[in-house]
Design an enzyme around this catalytic site. Structure first.
Site, mmCIF file in Angstrom:
data_model
loop_
_atom_site.group_PDB
_atom_site.id
_atom_site.type_symbol
_atom_site.label_atom_id
_atom_site.label_comp_id
_atom_site.label_asym_id
_atom_site.label_seq_id
_atom_site.Cartn_x
_atom_site.Cartn_y
_atom_site.Cartn_z
ATOM 1 N N ASP A 108 0.830 -1.200 0.000
ATOM 2 C CA ASP A 108 0.000 0.000 0.000
ATOM 3 C C ASP A 108 0.868 1.256 0.000
ATOM 4 O O ASP A 108 1.977 1.261 0.546
ATOM 5 C CB ASP A 108 -0.897 -0.009 1.246
ATOM 6 C CG ASP A 108 -2.031 0.984 1.153
ATOM 7 O OD1 ASP A 108 -2.355 1.416 0.027
ATOM 8 O OD2 ASP A 108 -2.592 1.328 2.207
ATOM 9 N N ASN A 145 -10.688 -2.951 -6.130
ATOM 10 C CA ASN A 145 -9.936 -1.925 -6.871
ATOM 11 C C ASN A 145 -10.578 -1.525 -8.200
ATOM 12 O O ASN A 145 -10.192 -0.518 -8.804
ATOM 13 C CB ASN A 145 -8.494 -2.390 -7.124
ATOM 14 C CG ASN A 145 -7.630 -2.364 -5.881
ATOM 15 O OD1 ASN A 145 -6.633 -3.073 -5.800
ATOM 16 N ND2 ASN A 145 -8.008 -1.553 -4.900
#
Length: 241
Positions: free
Chosen positions: A19, A67
């Site tokens: 991330d 996503n």
């Protein structure tokens, strides 16, 4: 410097939620895809460092089922980046003894990308130095749902008896059925959540949440996290003897 105890207690399987690519790019006044490109380069360094660090299995979270909610331009850029990564890294992965597997639901991915994924898995299938698993269009809940559906079909067809369904049976239907459960799950960028990643497999994993953004996650940072893990005592619900 690592102690002897921590060196001997390194995790065999590490899973990473990579991330922070977008924030890394924003800090530099660049588009988010620039950060994803830097993150892809970092993957190569981390994979290369695994043998020296005693990591046999590395699982990375590349693209989640959630996503798809990102902008169309970012999603398209990521899919193009995945194709370029496979094309660029295939021979290097083969030579370094890395076996590549992909987990996740491939139905929504385009045919060209899935064909490249199949080819890379086949190309590296005899390798055993490092096992790299890439979670692509992956979600833990989605994986369990798909596994349960396959298990239900086997029960309905008579291949599996209802009384044979237990916590040892279900993992055989998961995407990761050939892999050991992760010993350690790392999330970069300072976020302290697991984001639907390896929900079943990480039931007894250790977690490490660090502030470092993924493109800054160097092999040295990786080594320090592994040393920290070495000082932990994993009891799996038991009382230490």
């Amino acid at each position: 410097m690592a102690t002897n105890e921590s060196e001997e207690n390194r995790p065999r399987h590490v899973a990473i939620i990579m991330d922070g690519n977008g924030r890394w790019a924003s800090k530099r006044g660049r588009p988010r895809l620039f950060g994803h490109q830097a993150g892809a380069r970092r993957v190569r360094e981390i994979v290369e460092s695994c043998p020296d660090l005693g990591v046999k299995y590395l699982t990375i979270f590349a693209f989640s089922t959630e996503n798809w909610k990102r902008t169309q331009s970012e999603v398209s850029g990521l899919m193009s980046l995945f194709r370029r990564y496979i094309t660029k890294e295939a021979q290097a992965l083969l030579k370094r003894g890395v076996r590549v597997r992909f987990i996740g639901d491939r139905v929504r991915l385009d045919a060209k990308l899935t064909a490249m994924m199949d080819e890379l898995e086949l190309l590296t299938s005899d390798n055993d130095r490092v096992h790299l698993t890439i979670a692509l269009n992956y979600g833990g809940r989605d994986e369990v749902a798909r596994a349960t559906k396959r298990l239900a079909y086997d029960v309905a067809s008579g291949r599996l008896k209802p009384e044979e369904v237990n916590e040892e049976t279900l993992p055989k239907y998961l995407d990761t059925y050939v892999l050991p459960d992760p010993d350690l799950v790392i999330r970069t960028s300072g976020e302290a959540r697991i984001s639907n990643f390896l929900l079943w497999q990480s039931a007894y994993s250790e977690y490490e949440f660090i502030d470092t953004l993924w493109p800054d996650f160097t092999p040295d940072v990786f080594a320090k996290v592994l040393i920290s893990y070495g000082g932990r005592q994993r009891r799996f619900g038991a009382v230490p003897g």
